[in-house]
Design a protein around this motif. Sequence first.
Motif, PDB file in Angstrom:
ATOM      1  N   GLY A 139      -5.207   2.734  -0.989  1.00  0.00           N
ATOM      2  CA  GLY A 139      -3.601   2.826  -0.822  1.00  0.00           C
ATOM      3  C   GLY A 139      -2.919   1.550  -1.781  1.00  0.00           C
ATOM      4  O   GLY A 139      -2.045   1.744  -2.385  1.00  0.00           O
ATOM      5  N   LYS A 140      -3.720   0.497  -1.944  1.00  0.00           N
ATOM      6  CA  LYS A 140      -3.344  -0.667  -2.439  1.00  0.00           C
ATOM      7  C   LYS A 140      -3.472  -0.471  -4.239  1.00  0.00           C
ATOM      8  O   LYS A 140      -2.522  -0.692  -4.958  1.00  0.00           O
ATOM      9  CB  LYS A 140      -4.002  -1.883  -2.348  1.00  0.00           C
ATOM     10  CG  LYS A 140      -3.649  -2.527  -0.824  1.00  0.00           C
ATOM     11  CD  LYS A 140      -4.557  -3.720  -0.422  1.00  0.00           C
ATOM     12  CE  LYS A 140      -4.150  -4.578   0.756  1.00  0.00           C
ATOM     13  NZ  LYS A 140      -4.849  -5.674   1.105  1.00  0.00           N
ATOM     14  N   MET A 141      -4.393   0.295  -4.606  1.00  0.00           N
ATOM     15  CA  MET A 141      -4.604   0.582  -5.661  1.00  0.00           C
ATOM     16  C   MET A 141      -3.721   1.612  -6.373  1.00  0.00           C
ATOM     17  O   MET A 141      -3.108   1.556  -7.551  1.00  0.00           O
ATOM     18  CB  MET A 141      -6.016   1.248  -6.114  1.00  0.00           C
ATOM     19  CG  MET A 141      -6.156   1.466  -7.333  1.00  0.00           C
ATOM     20  SD  MET A 141      -7.738   2.250  -7.789  1.00  0.00           S
ATOM     21  CE  MET A 141      -7.879   3.949  -6.625  1.00  0.00           C
ATOM     22  N   ALA A 195      -9.587  -6.072  -9.466  1.00  0.00           N
ATOM     23  CA  ALA A 195      -8.332  -6.305 -10.007  1.00  0.00           C
ATOM     24  C   ALA A 195      -7.401  -4.816  -9.823  1.00  0.00           C
ATOM     25  O   ALA A 195      -6.360  -4.928  -9.836  1.00  0.00           O
ATOM     26  CB  ALA A 195      -8.469  -6.409 -11.319  1.00  0.00           C
ATOM     27  N   MET A 196      -8.084  -3.924  -9.203  1.00  0.00           N
ATOM     28  CA  MET A 196      -7.514  -2.570  -9.026  1.00  0.00           C
ATOM     29  C   MET A 196      -6.641  -2.737  -7.743  1.00  0.00           C
ATOM     30  O   MET A 196      -5.570  -1.990  -7.602  1.00  0.00           O
ATOM     31  CB  MET A 196      -8.506  -1.304  -8.916  1.00  0.00           C
ATOM     32  CG  MET A 196      -9.365  -1.102  -9.988  1.00  0.00           C
ATOM     33  SD  MET A 196      -8.343  -0.861 -11.449  1.00  0.00           S
ATOM     34  CE  MET A 196      -7.716   0.716 -11.210  1.00  0.00           C
ATOM     35  N   SER A 221       0.727  -1.134  -0.198  1.00  0.00           N
ATOM     36  CA  SER A 221       0.119  -0.054   0.001  1.00  0.00           C
ATOM     37  C   SER A 221       1.106   1.374  -0.037  1.00  0.00           C
ATOM     38  O   SER A 221       1.922   1.502   0.727  1.00  0.00           O
ATOM     39  CB  SER A 221      -0.915  -0.334   1.139  1.00  0.00           C
ATOM     40  OG  SER A 221      -1.547   1.183   1.377  1.00  0.00           O
ATOM     41  N   LEU A 222       0.418   2.039  -0.742  1.00  0.00           N
ATOM     42  CA  LEU A 222       1.167   3.462  -0.507  1.00  0.00           C
ATOM     43  C   LEU A 222       1.053   4.355   0.610  1.00  0.00           C
ATOM     44  O   LEU A 222       1.813   5.355   0.692  1.00  0.00           O
ATOM     45  CB  LEU A 222       0.843   4.182  -1.791  1.00  0.00           C
ATOM     46  CG  LEU A 222       1.420   5.557  -2.483  1.00  0.00           C
ATOM     47  CD1 LEU A 222       3.000   5.077  -3.051  1.00  0.00           C
ATOM     48  CD2 LEU A 222       0.943   6.447  -3.668  1.00  0.00           C
ATOM     49  N   PHE A 223       0.249   3.836   1.460  1.00  0.00           N
ATOM     50  CA  PHE A 223      -0.034   4.351   2.794  1.00  0.00           C
ATOM     51  C   PHE A 223       1.101   3.896   3.660  1.00  0.00           C
ATOM     52  O   PHE A 223       1.345   4.505   4.825  1.00  0.00           O
ATOM     53  CB  PHE A 223      -1.343   4.072   3.309  1.00  0.00           C
ATOM     54  CG  PHE A 223      -2.711   4.854   2.820  1.00  0.00           C
ATOM     55  CD1 PHE A 223      -2.272   5.911   2.565  1.00  0.00           C
ATOM     56  CD2 PHE A 223      -3.601   4.200   2.333  1.00  0.00           C
ATOM     57  CE1 PHE A 223      -3.312   7.018   1.907  1.00  0.00           C
ATOM     58  CE2 PHE A 223      -4.543   4.915   1.703  1.00  0.00           C
ATOM     59  CZ  PHE A 223      -4.535   6.468   1.559  1.00  0.00           C
ATOM     60  N   ASP A 224       1.732   2.789   3.290  1.00  0.00           N
ATOM     61  CA  ASP A 224       3.096   2.433   4.163  1.00  0.00           C
ATOM     62  C   ASP A 224       4.227   3.265   3.652  1.00  0.00           C
ATOM     63  O   ASP A 224       4.608   3.362   2.428  1.00  0.00           O
ATOM     64  CB  ASP A 224       3.241   1.012   3.896  1.00  0.00           C
ATOM     65  CG  ASP A 224       4.411   0.286   4.577  1.00  0.00           C
ATOM     66  OD1 ASP A 224       5.421   0.996   4.371  1.00  0.00           O
ATOM     67  OD2 ASP A 224       4.008  -0.925   5.002  1.00  0.00           O
ATOM     68  N   GLU A 225       4.953   3.769   4.464  1.00  0.00           N
ATOM     69  CA  GLU A 225       6.079   4.815   4.585  1.00  0.00           C
ATOM     70  C   GLU A 225       7.189   4.257   3.868  1.00  0.00           C
ATOM     71  O   GLU A 225       7.760   4.548   2.933  1.00  0.00           O
ATOM     72  CB  GLU A 225       6.504   5.240   5.915  1.00  0.00           C
ATOM     73  CG  GLU A 225       7.455   6.342   5.749  1.00  0.00           C
ATOM     74  CD  GLU A 225       7.153   7.861   5.246  1.00  0.00           C
ATOM     75  OE1 GLU A 225       7.561   8.599   4.806  1.00  0.00           O
ATOM     76  OE2 GLU A 225       5.438   7.983   5.049  1.00  0.00           O
ATOM     77  N   THR A 226       7.178   2.632   4.198  1.00  0.00           N
ATOM     78  CA  THR A 226       8.414   1.929   3.528  1.00  0.00           C
ATOM     79  C   THR A 226       8.331   1.515   2.010  1.00  0.00           C
ATOM     80  O   THR A 226       9.088   1.948   1.268  1.00  0.00           O
ATOM     81  CB  THR A 226       8.635   0.691   4.347  1.00  0.00           C
ATOM     82  OG1 THR A 226       8.907   1.007   5.619  1.00  0.00           O
ATOM     83  CG2 THR A 226       9.753  -0.068   3.691  1.00  0.00           C
ATOM     84  N   SER A 283       0.091   9.675   0.336  1.00  0.00           N
ATOM     85  CA  SER A 283       0.743   9.120   1.502  1.00  0.00           C
ATOM     86  C   SER A 283       0.243   9.751   2.684  1.00  0.00           C
ATOM     87  O   SER A 283      -0.045   8.966   3.961  1.00  0.00           O
ATOM     88  CB  SER A 283       2.334   8.934   1.227  1.00  0.00           C
ATOM     89  OG  SER A 283       2.448   8.184   2.370  1.00  0.00           O
ATOM     90  N   GLU A 284       0.546  11.143   2.741  1.00  0.00           N
ATOM     91  CA  GLU A 284      -0.031  11.888   4.278  1.00  0.00           C
ATOM     92  C   GLU A 284      -1.347  11.714   4.518  1.00  0.00           C
ATOM     93  O   GLU A 284      -1.644  12.158   5.479  1.00  0.00           O
ATOM     94  CB  GLU A 284       0.401  13.399   3.960  1.00  0.00           C
ATOM     95  CG  GLU A 284       2.128  13.966   3.986  1.00  0.00           C
ATOM     96  CD  GLU A 284       2.545  15.024   3.397  1.00  0.00           C
ATOM     97  OE1 GLU A 284       1.506  15.776   3.496  1.00  0.00           O
ATOM     98  OE2 GLU A 284       3.495  15.352   3.197  1.00  0.00           O
ATOM     99  N   LYS A 285      -2.009  11.239   3.555  1.00  0.00           N
ATOM    100  CA  LYS A 285      -3.651  11.271   3.905  1.00  0.00           C
ATOM    101  C   LYS A 285      -3.968   9.857   4.470  1.00  0.00           C
ATOM    102  O   LYS A 285      -5.007   9.234   4.814  1.00  0.00           O
ATOM    103  CB  LYS A 285      -4.554  11.474   2.680  1.00  0.00           C
ATOM    104  CG  LYS A 285      -4.208  12.615   1.972  1.00  0.00           C
ATOM    105  CD  LYS A 285      -4.881  13.730   2.328  1.00  0.00           C
ATOM    106  CE  LYS A 285      -4.832  14.991   1.804  1.00  0.00           C
ATOM    107  NZ  LYS A 285      -5.155  16.166   2.306  1.00  0.00           N
TER     108      LYS A 285
END
Length: 147
Positions: free
Chosen positions: A131-133, A68-69, A3-8, A108-110
Motif C-alpha cells: 500500500g505504501k509503495m 526505499a520503495m 498508503s493507497l489502502f487508506d480510503e482518504t 484499494s479494494e484489495k
Amino acid sequence: MKSLFDETVKNEIEDRIHKLSNNSVQAWGKMDISQMFYHCQFPLKIALKKEHPPMKPSLLAKLFFKKAMYNDKPWKKSLPTHPKLKVVDAKVFEEEKQTLLKLINEFSEKRTISEWDPHPMFGKFTKDQWGKMQYKHLDHHLQQFNI
C-alpha cells in the motif's frame, strides 16, 4: 508513509489526478502526462497479477532499494526507470487516465487481503508495504507534474 489502502489517501490521489489535463507539463523527466499515466499503471498491474514483466529477482535490489520503495524518504527527481517500465510511445490521455483510476480503485479494494504474491524484482512485501509503495510511486509522479 501514506498508503493507497487508506480510503482518504486514495481519494486524495484521485483528486490530484483529476487536476491534471492533457496540457500538463512535467517539471522533470521525459514522459508526457499520458505516458506517465500509462507508466503508473505497471506497479498496480503487477500487484493485481495483471502484468508479469520479465524482471528477474535481484539481490542488489532487495538489499539496497527495497526499503526505499515504501519508506518515508522521497525519491529523487529523474531516477532511472527500469527498462521494462519505460514508456516512449504516444498514449491517449483520457484512456490512460481512466485506466489508471480504475486500477487505483481495484487495488484499494484489495485492502482486506493479507497475503500478497512477491514482487518480481524485490520479492516479498507485506500488505502494508504494498500500500505504501503504490502511494509513493503515484505521489512521486504527481509531484513530477506539480500536483
